[in-house]
Design an enzyme around this catalytic site. Sequence first.
Site, PDB file in Angstrom:
ATOM      1  N   TYR A 206      72.827  24.085  51.148  1.00 38.05           N
ATOM      2  CA  TYR A 206      72.917  25.549  51.166  1.00 38.05           C
ATOM      3  C   TYR A 206      72.223  26.093  52.414  1.00 38.05           C
ATOM      4  CZ  TYR A 206      74.313  25.125  46.222  1.00 38.05           C
ATOM      5  OH  TYR A 206      74.937  24.786  45.046  1.00 38.05           O
TER       6      TYR A 206
ATOM      7  N   THR B 242      81.607  39.807  36.137  1.00 35.31           N
ATOM      8  CA  THR B 242      80.778  41.014  36.070  1.00 35.31           C
ATOM      9  C   THR B 242      81.652  42.222  35.773  1.00 35.31           C
ATOM     10  OG1 THR B 242      81.044  41.557  38.419  1.00 35.31           O
ATOM     11  CG2 THR B 242      79.221  40.089  37.830  1.00 35.31           C
ATOM     12  N   GLY B 243      82.969  42.061  35.944  1.00 35.81           N
ATOM     13  CA  GLY B 243      83.901  43.156  35.680  1.00 35.81           C
ATOM     14  C   GLY B 243      84.206  44.011  36.899  1.00 35.81           C
TER      15      GLY B 243
HETATM   16  N1  LIG Z   1      77.287  21.868  42.140  1.00 34.60           N
HETATM   17  C1  LIG Z   1      78.099  22.569  42.889  1.00 34.60           C
HETATM   18  O1  LIG Z   1      78.995  22.024  43.569  1.00 34.60           O
HETATM   19  C2  LIG Z   1      77.962  24.068  42.926  1.00 34.60           C
HETATM   20  C3  LIG Z   1      79.015  24.852  43.439  1.00 34.60           C
HETATM   21  C4  LIG Z   1      78.858  26.228  43.431  1.00 34.60           C
HETATM   22  C5  LIG Z   1      77.704  26.808  42.926  1.00 34.60           C
HETATM   23  N2  LIG Z   1      76.681  26.036  42.455  1.00 34.60           N
HETATM   24  C6  LIG Z   1      75.421  26.629  41.932  1.00 34.60           C
HETATM   25  O2  LIG Z   1      75.736  27.601  40.962  1.00 34.60           O
HETATM   26  C7  LIG Z   1      75.137  28.840  41.326  1.00 34.60           C
HETATM   27  C8  LIG Z   1      75.973  29.957  40.780  1.00 34.60           C
HETATM   28  O3  LIG Z   1      77.163  30.104  41.507  1.00 34.60           O
HETATM   29  P1  LIG Z   1      77.431  31.358  42.382  1.00 34.60           P
HETATM   30  O4  LIG Z   1      76.139  32.068  42.586  1.00 34.60           O
HETATM   31  O5  LIG Z   1      78.129  30.930  43.606  1.00 34.60           O
HETATM   32  O6  LIG Z   1      78.482  32.163  41.488  1.00 34.60           O
HETATM   33  P2  LIG Z   1      78.383  33.023  40.169  1.00 34.60           P
HETATM   34  O7  LIG Z   1      77.087  32.894  39.485  1.00 34.60           O
HETATM   35  O8  LIG Z   1      79.627  32.761  39.423  1.00 34.60           O
HETATM   36  O9  LIG Z   1      78.478  34.496  40.777  1.00 34.60           O
HETATM   37  C9  LIG Z   1      77.328  35.119  41.274  1.00 34.60           C
HETATM   38  C10 LIG Z   1      77.675  36.261  42.176  1.00 34.60           C
HETATM   39  O10 LIG Z   1      78.292  37.330  41.420  1.00 34.60           O
HETATM   40  C11 LIG Z   1      77.884  38.592  41.968  1.00 34.60           C
HETATM   41  N3  LIG Z   1      77.098  39.278  40.929  1.00 34.60           N
HETATM   42  C12 LIG Z   1      76.136  38.754  40.118  1.00 34.60           C
HETATM   43  N4  LIG Z   1      75.635  39.689  39.290  1.00 34.60           N
HETATM   44  C13 LIG Z   1      76.274  40.837  39.575  1.00 34.60           C
HETATM   45  C14 LIG Z   1      76.203  42.146  39.040  1.00 34.60           C
HETATM   46  N5  LIG Z   1      75.324  42.442  38.090  1.00 34.60           N
HETATM   47  N6  LIG Z   1      77.020  43.086  39.556  1.00 34.60           N
HETATM   48  C15 LIG Z   1      77.894  42.784  40.528  1.00 34.60           C
HETATM   49  N7  LIG Z   1      78.029  41.553  41.076  1.00 34.60           N
HETATM   50  C16 LIG Z   1      77.220  40.585  40.606  1.00 34.60           C
HETATM   51  C17 LIG Z   1      77.022  38.274  43.169  1.00 34.60           C
HETATM   52  O11 LIG Z   1      77.855  38.085  44.319  1.00 34.60           O
HETATM   53  P3  LIG Z   1      78.390  39.259  45.265  1.00 34.60           P
HETATM   54  O12 LIG Z   1      77.409  40.394  45.206  1.00 34.60           O
HETATM   55  O13 LIG Z   1      78.466  38.609  46.587  1.00 34.60           O
HETATM   56  O14 LIG Z   1      79.723  39.639  44.696  1.00 34.60           O
HETATM   57  C18 LIG Z   1      76.455  36.916  42.789  1.00 34.60           C
HETATM   58  O15 LIG Z   1      75.945  36.186  43.873  1.00 34.60           O
HETATM   59  C19 LIG Z   1      74.963  28.768  42.829  1.00 34.60           C
HETATM   60  O16 LIG Z   1      73.972  29.636  43.315  1.00 34.60           O
HETATM   61  C20 LIG Z   1      74.591  27.323  42.990  1.00 34.60           C
HETATM   62  O17 LIG Z   1      73.200  27.162  42.719  1.00 34.60           O
HETATM   63  C21 LIG Z   1      76.822  24.679  42.437  1.00 34.60           C
END
Ligand SMILES: NC(=O)c1ccc[n+]([C@@H]2O[C@H](COP(=O)([O-])OP(=O)(O)OC[C@H]3O[C@@H](n4cnc5c(N)ncnc54)[C@H](OP(=O)(O)O)[C@@H]3O)[C@@H](O)[C@H]2O)c1
Length: 307
Positions: free
Chosen positions: A54, A212-213
């Site tokens: 990351y 989140t909608g």
């Molecule tokens: N093992 C793997 O290969 C792998 C792959 C991917 C992720 N991960 C892990 O999983 C974690 C979670 O994935 P992710 O963070 O990419 O996706 P996620 O949790 O599905 O989506 C999070 C994103 O949604 C938006 N969000 C969150 N709360 C919100 C709210 N209250 N209102 C509006 N928008 C909101 C924000 O992005 P925006 O504001 O930019 O829209 C936030 O960064 C990562 O941080 C990482 O640690 C692992």
Amino acid sequence: MPQLPGTDLTVSDLCLGGNVFGWTADAPTSFAILDRFLDAAQPQPAFVDTAESYGDGTSERILGDWMAARGARDRVVVATKASRGQKEHPLAAAEIRTAAERSLRNLQTDRIDLYYAHYGDETTPLEETLTAFDELVQAGKVRYVAASNYSPGRLTEARETADRLGVRGYTALQMHYNLMERAAFEGELRDVVRAQGIGTLPYFGLAKGFLTGKYRAGEQIDSPRAKGAAAYVGERGDRVLGALGEVAREHGVPVPAVALRWLADQPTVVAPIASGRSVEQLAELLPMRDLVLTDDQRRRLDEASTR
Ligand SMILES: NC(=O)c1ccc[n+]([C@@H]2O[C@H](COP(=O)([O-])OP(=O)(O)OC[C@H]3O[C@@H](n4cnc5c(N)ncnc54)[C@H](OP(=O)(O)O)[C@@H]3O)[C@@H](O)[C@H]2O)c1
């Protein structure tokens, strides 16, 4: 308090995704998010997920700076991942050793609580990978090892190999899994996880923000995730958001909290992984912790997401 099966690792109900640190959240914002998360997690340890890949170590460094600044290391369960896709043999023993030392330096700590193989590596024998991980455990640099993005076959092979070598092997699986992405996990892979008695840590808990909608037909969202999340806009997405909105209103909680509670309640799941890029976003995820869904609410969410 959630616990990784077969380990003494207790964690918070939500695992905070760290890919935002240094990407969509600058360092001061990341510190504020981590402060809020640590505070909200109590008395549970704050479970935070990052990876060497990351921001080429930036996410780990921000987390390390924050733990040092707050003296918070003992109140955090640190999960990070080895293996970068562009390496020729990402899970070769030498790569794992180097990656672990770099992560320990970035994180300013002497131990990683949960160390993942980020992706499988078919070019390296599992004997070599699991032995290298076990050496880190024996040296006290890693408490437990886990797999991420493994196929059912490779996970089974890893278990057999670990048993043959007499090492503990992978204690958990991190996979893409949420209300919009069910099929790939809920079949053979979950059966393997269950048979091995290990836990699941689902990532993209909010379907890249879709759950989140905020993504609706015709809406423009300013986020590097927008393209991925907008792919869920459509009839099924509408149904899921409709059911989530209904349940959220019934409890008086934000929509993403319901999506994360549903995920946390699924068989084998220990804690869903999700991120926020601001304290305000995170605040909408945290009520998942105390939320109790009824059987009828779970059924409505299931129906909306499977039909
Ligand atoms: N093992 C793997 O290969 C792998 C792959 C991917 C992720 N991960 C892990 O999983 C974690 C979670 O994935 P992710 O963070 O990419 O996706 P996620 O949790 O599905 O989506 C999070 C994103 O949604 C938006 N969000 C969150 N709360 C919100 C709210 N209250 N209102 C509006 N928008 C909101 C924000 O992005 P925006 O504001 O930019 O829209 C936030 O960064 C990562 O941080 C990482 O640690 C692992």
